[in-house]
Enzyme design. Structure first.
Site, mmCIF file in Angstrom:
data_model
loop_
_atom_site.group_PDB
_atom_site.id
_atom_site.type_symbol
_atom_site.label_atom_id
_atom_site.label_comp_id
_atom_site.label_asym_id
_atom_site.label_seq_id
_atom_site.Cartn_x
_atom_site.Cartn_y
_atom_site.Cartn_z
ATOM 1 N N LYS A 53 0.844 -1.208 0.000
ATOM 2 C CA LYS A 53 0.000 0.000 0.000
ATOM 3 C C LYS A 53 0.876 1.254 0.000
ATOM 4 C CE LYS A 53 -3.711 -2.358 2.542
ATOM 5 N NZ LYS A 53 -4.250 -2.657 3.893
ATOM 6 N N GLN A 97 -4.307 -1.443 10.408
ATOM 7 C CA GLN A 97 -4.130 -2.712 9.701
ATOM 8 C C GLN A 97 -4.607 -3.861 10.595
ATOM 9 O OE1 GLN A 97 -3.024 -2.944 6.456
ATOM 10 N NE2 GLN A 97 -3.482 -5.120 6.557
ATOM 11 N N ASP A 120 -10.823 2.936 5.213
ATOM 12 C CA ASP A 120 -11.142 1.506 5.155
ATOM 13 C C ASP A 120 -12.646 1.269 5.347
ATOM 14 O OD1 ASP A 120 -9.202 -0.250 4.418
ATOM 15 O OD2 ASP A 120 -8.441 -0.645 6.435
#
Ligand code: NAP
Length: 290
Positions: A53, A97, A120
């Protein structure tokens, strides 16, 4: 034989559009989109995902920060970093994450992220917006990437019978909401579902996200169906495979994503898309439909 759906190619096309939009934003407002990822513990898959990413974000001119913590991090330290990033004018997207090591409470930490920077799409407010079908939220990148892939194959998804195998908060559930918004008819199967093979055969579009290598057999797939395999599983040999048995599935499907090179690149580019949209919103600009 099924047509291969090349997620890398679709993602690259989208990335070049994002690069242009990033340059326009920087030139006219001086704003450089900023993405920050918090990673806790030493999970090798998470390390790799964050690295990927980061590289992609920098390639299109974003500012990128990784905040890595040991698995024994004090919750207060994690909390204060999230608050700092929430306040930072240089950061437009914040990702926690997953998975978080136990005993850290995923739901609690996700709820601390500013919903306006929650690229997200996992903050309860953004989850709620997706369920309501309201605008202004963020859709989780993997289902968004799947939708963008499907839109390259179908002018409209209205009336299509879409089957989703796997009902996680990260993939299956938001995927179902997106498909409903598109006017598709949707079912969601999970580990308690009875007679999955017969159900799979009803789907013109089958989206699979369960985390079980090669679980979905080719004979279960409707002739000519489109299959999106979200699964990423590393075998003992080191080979990466999806949740669909590719060798048998490609004989039945009309189109299918490979693993790797299918949904994965679309997830990364959709995350960049969300971050850029957040940066656009921060200066009061409307983000173009891509
Ligand atoms: P998850 O949170 O573990 O959820 C798995 C879901 O699959 C659950 O709903 C579970 O049912 C269901 N399931 C498990 N075994 C099943 C079976 N035998 N039959 C039917 N349903 C079954 O997993 P996830 O986070 O959604 O991830 C799924 C896979 O996608 C993993 O391989 C992951 O690495 C991959 N992934 C890929 C990307 C990408 O960018 N390509 C992004 C995210 C995830 P219950 O609800 O009943 O437990």
């Amino acid at each position: 034989m099924a047509k291969l759906i090349d997620g890398r190619e679709v993602a690259e096309t989208l990335k070049s559009k994002l690069l242009t939009l990033t340059e326009t934003l920087a030139k006219e407002t001086g704003v450089k989109p900023g993405l920050a990822i918090l990673r806790v513990g030493e999970d090798p898959a998470s390390q790799l995902y964050v690295h990927t990413k980061g590289i992609s974000a920098k390639e299109i001119g974003f500012h990128f920060e990784e905040h890595a913590f040991p698995a024994w991090v004090a919750p207060a330290a994690l909390e204060s970093t999230i608050q700092e990033l929430n306040q930072s004018p240089h950061i437009h997207g914040i990702i926690l994450q997953l998975p978080l090591p136990t005993p850290l409470d995923k739901a609690y930490f996700l709820s601390l992220v500013d919903p306006q920077k929650d690229v997200d799409g996992l903050h309860p407010l953004n989850v709620g917006k997706l369920f309501q079908g309201s605008s202004g939220g963020f859709v989780p990148p993997t289902p968004l990437g799947c939708l963008l892939l499907l839109q390259t194959l179908y002018p409209s998804l209205e009336g299509r019978m879409v089957g989703i195998v796997g009902g996680s908060a990260l993939v299956g559930k938001p995927m179902a909401m997106l498909m409903l918004q598109q006017g598709a008819t949707v079912w969601v199967a999970h580990s308690k579902t009875v007679n999955l093979p017969a159900l799979c055969e009803t789907a013109e579009i089958l989206i699979v996200a369960i985390g079980s290598p090669g679980f979905i057999q080719g004979e279960w797939i409707q002739n000519g169906a489109t299959v999106l395999d979200v699964g990423i599983n590393r075998l003992a040999s080191g080979k990466i495979v999806g949740d669909v048995d590719f060798a048998t599935a490609e004989k039945r499907a009309g189109a299918i994503t490979p693993v790797p090179g299918g949904v994965g690149p679309m997830t990364v580019v959709s995350l960049l898309r969300n971050t850029l949209e957040s940066a656009y919103r921060s200066v009061g600009w409307e983000f173009p439909v891509l």
